[in-house]
Design a protein around this motif. Structure first.
Motif, mmCIF file in Angstrom:
data_model
loop_
_atom_site.group_PDB
_atom_site.id
_atom_site.type_symbol
_atom_site.label_atom_id
_atom_site.label_comp_id
_atom_site.label_asym_id
_atom_site.label_seq_id
_atom_site.Cartn_x
_atom_site.Cartn_y
_atom_site.Cartn_z
ATOM 1 N N ASP A 91 -13.537 -1.660 -1.351
ATOM 2 C CA ASP A 91 -13.487 -0.318 -0.765
ATOM 3 C C ASP A 91 -12.917 0.641 -1.805
ATOM 4 O O ASP A 91 -11.725 0.582 -2.128
ATOM 5 C CB ASP A 91 -12.624 -0.313 0.491
ATOM 6 C CG ASP A 91 -12.665 1.033 1.227
ATOM 7 O OD1 ASP A 91 -13.185 2.014 0.648
ATOM 8 O OD2 ASP A 91 -12.175 1.094 2.371
ATOM 9 N N GLN A 134 0.803 -1.211 0.000
ATOM 10 C CA GLN A 134 0.000 0.000 0.000
ATOM 11 C C GLN A 134 0.842 1.270 0.000
ATOM 12 O O GLN A 134 2.054 1.225 0.176
ATOM 13 C CB GLN A 134 -0.895 -0.004 1.252
ATOM 14 C CG GLN A 134 -1.741 -1.237 1.439
ATOM 15 C CD GLN A 134 -2.033 -1.541 2.895
ATOM 16 O OE1 GLN A 134 -1.399 -2.390 3.508
ATOM 17 N NE2 GLN A 134 -3.011 -0.838 3.469
ATOM 18 N N SER A 136 -5.032 -5.638 -0.304
ATOM 19 C CA SER A 136 -5.089 -4.181 -0.234
ATOM 20 C C SER A 136 -4.014 -3.565 -1.108
ATOM 21 O O SER A 136 -2.819 -3.831 -0.919
ATOM 22 C CB SER A 136 -4.918 -3.691 1.203
ATOM 23 O OG SER A 136 -4.962 -2.268 1.237
ATOM 24 N N ASP A 144 -9.313 -3.873 -0.944
ATOM 25 C CA ASP A 144 -9.233 -2.499 -0.453
ATOM 26 C C ASP A 144 -8.428 -1.658 -1.436
ATOM 27 O O ASP A 144 -7.224 -1.859 -1.599
ATOM 28 C CB ASP A 144 -8.579 -2.484 0.929
ATOM 29 C CG ASP A 144 -8.562 -1.094 1.557
ATOM 30 O OD1 ASP A 144 -9.038 -0.142 0.915
ATOM 31 O OD2 ASP A 144 -8.060 -0.975 2.690
ATOM 32 N N LEU A 145 -9.106 -0.702 -2.075
ATOM 33 C CA LEU A 145 -8.459 0.190 -3.034
ATOM 34 C C LEU A 145 -8.641 1.655 -2.631
ATOM 35 O O LEU A 145 -8.461 2.545 -3.457
ATOM 36 C CB LEU A 145 -9.026 -0.028 -4.443
ATOM 37 C CG LEU A 145 -8.921 -1.450 -5.017
ATOM 38 C CD1 LEU A 145 -9.578 -1.502 -6.387
ATOM 39 C CD2 LEU A 145 -7.471 -1.908 -5.103
ATOM 40 N N HIS A 146 -8.990 1.919 -1.391
ATOM 41 C CA HIS A 146 -9.320 3.293 -1.003
ATOM 42 C C HIS A 146 -8.124 4.228 -1.206
ATOM 43 O O HIS A 146 -6.978 3.812 -1.127
ATOM 44 C CB HIS A 146 -9.836 3.347 0.443
ATOM 45 C CG HIS A 146 -8.769 3.395 1.483
ATOM 46 N ND1 HIS A 146 -8.227 2.263 2.060
ATOM 47 C CD2 HIS A 146 -8.146 4.448 2.072
ATOM 48 C CE1 HIS A 146 -7.320 2.613 2.954
ATOM 49 N NE2 HIS A 146 -7.250 3.919 2.976
ATOM 50 N N HIS A 147 -8.429 5.474 -1.455
ATOM 51 C CA HIS A 147 -7.473 6.495 -1.892
ATOM 52 C C HIS A 147 -6.872 6.076 -3.240
ATOM 53 O O HIS A 147 -5.807 5.476 -3.321
ATOM 54 C CB HIS A 147 -6.359 6.733 -0.884
ATOM 55 C CG HIS A 147 -5.439 7.870 -1.318
ATOM 56 N ND1 HIS A 147 -5.678 9.178 -0.985
ATOM 57 C CD2 HIS A 147 -4.322 7.881 -2.083
ATOM 58 C CE1 HIS A 147 -4.728 9.940 -1.521
ATOM 59 N NE2 HIS A 147 -3.903 9.179 -2.196
ATOM 60 N N HIS A 148 -7.582 6.426 -4.294
ATOM 61 C CA HIS A 148 -7.221 5.994 -5.647
ATOM 62 C C HIS A 148 -7.503 7.105 -6.640
ATOM 63 O O HIS A 148 -8.079 8.149 -6.289
ATOM 64 C CB HIS A 148 -8.035 4.748 -6.023
ATOM 65 C CG HIS A 148 -9.507 4.987 -5.973
ATOM 66 N ND1 HIS A 148 -10.216 5.603 -6.985
ATOM 67 C CD2 HIS A 148 -10.430 4.729 -4.993
ATOM 68 C CE1 HIS A 148 -11.492 5.706 -6.652
ATOM 69 N NE2 HIS A 148 -11.651 5.183 -5.434
ATOM 70 N N SER A 178 -4.359 -0.156 -1.474
ATOM 71 C CA SER A 178 -4.933 1.136 -1.134
ATOM 72 C C SER A 178 -3.866 2.188 -0.878
ATOM 73 O O SER A 178 -2.666 1.913 -0.850
ATOM 74 C CB SER A 178 -5.800 0.983 0.116
ATOM 75 O OG SER A 178 -4.986 0.602 1.218
#
Length: 316
Positions: free
Chosen positions: A298, A222, A247, A274-278, A249
């Motif tokens: 995500d 990450q 993840s 989880d890929l949040h903040h992309h 992310s």
């Protein structure tokens, strides 16, 4: 961006601030919480003195989780000043299973300024430890005591996370060289070169193969500017079929990396992605959801995919 909130839960337990509990004279049962010991700004009491008070006040033989916050009162000091105090009392903690080192937020110290040290003694001193989180990878003003880890075998460790604005390549390689037969969850906040993240794609190879991590079920690579390249490697990585959680992310993931994931090996077996903040377009986000209907994806914290200046979630 950086971290601006203290953790409220650790190892499945609520976190209790020992300083606050001492002021109020109210202490929960020793085993019912994760105990946080730290030093407030401009405090005349040292970390060693607070730690001694903790040993005297709480039935530490029952404590299962400990959180170490800021160990300095003003200017950042090396973890090498505080860590020996904790390790010296290891025999007092037969039930300890989880340790978080560095619950320090931006207002207290930027993550890249958190001065760390060799944490090998933590795993050597606590052979029954099941979870270890380490935040920060910085060095002191003389360039000493940068985060390090010597390759070793640990029988019980199940979860390991390094949180950094830039994770040194030597640490990434050392983790890969360790023997962790019970490790189920590994998360590396790789960060950027400007803050010490001099790891290479080749350094990630052992995690992508999973050959030396027989119990691994969750992998997080990450917080990287090269998130697209990592995604392309994940697309055909041998470790993926046995993962339940993945993840990628906190980094600069774009449609290019997401397309590589979709065009690679199946991901439908995952429970979470989880890929949040992309930096994904809305169209690509829809493609992911449509292609992986049974996976908990995500996609929160979406950044502008047209922004040419793409940043990771945690750097300085």
């Amino acid at each position: 961006m950086t971290i601006n909130q203290h953790i409220e839960e650790f190892h499945g337990l609520p976190v209790t601030d020992f300083l606050k509990a001492s002021e109020e004279g109210k202490f929960p049962a020793a085993a019912a919480t994760a105990w946080k010991i730290w030093v407030d700004w401009d405090d005349d009491t040292t970390f060693a003195e607070y730690w001694a008070k903790f040993l005297e006040t709480v039935a530490v033989e029952e404590v299962t989780a400990v959180v170490i916050g800021r160990w300095f009162s003003e200017e950042p000091e090396s973890l090498s000043e505080a860590l020996p105090v904790v390790l010296a009392s290891a025999a007092r903690f037969p039930a300890l299973r989880a340790l978080f080192i560095g619950d320090i937020v931006m207002e207290e110290c930027e993550i890249s300024w958190i001065q760390t040290c060799d944490i090998t003694p933590v795993l050597e001193t606590f052979p029954l430890l099941e979870e270890l989180v380490m935040r920060g990878a910085g060095e002191d003003y003389d360039g000493n005591d940068r985060l390090s880890l010597k390759p070793l075998r640990h029988e019980k460790l199940k979860a390991l996370r390094f949180e950094a604005g830039g994770l040194p390549g030597v640490v990434v390689r050392s983790v890969a060289a360790c023997d962790f037969p019970a490790l189920e969850k590994l998360e590396l906040w790789l960060g950027v070169d400007n803050y010490g993240g001099d790891w290479t794609m080749a350094d990630l190879g052992p995690f992508l193969s999973g050959a030396n991590l027989p119990s691994l079920r969750y992998l997080g690579l990450q917080n990287a500017e090269q998130q697209d390249r990592i995604a392309a490697e994940i697309a055909h990585a041998p470790v993926v079929p046995r993962l339940t959680g993945l993840s990628l992310s906190m980094g600069a993931l774009t449609d290019e990396g997401a397309a590589a994931l979709l065009e690679g090996q199946p991901l439908t077996h995952l429970k979470t992605l989880d890929l949040h903040h992309h930096y994904l377009t809305e169209g690509m986000q829809k493609r992911l959801r449509d292609a992986l209907p049974g996976v908990g994806i995500d996609l929160s914290d979406a950044e502008d995919p047209n922004d040419n200046w793409r940043y990771v979630a945690v750097s300085e």
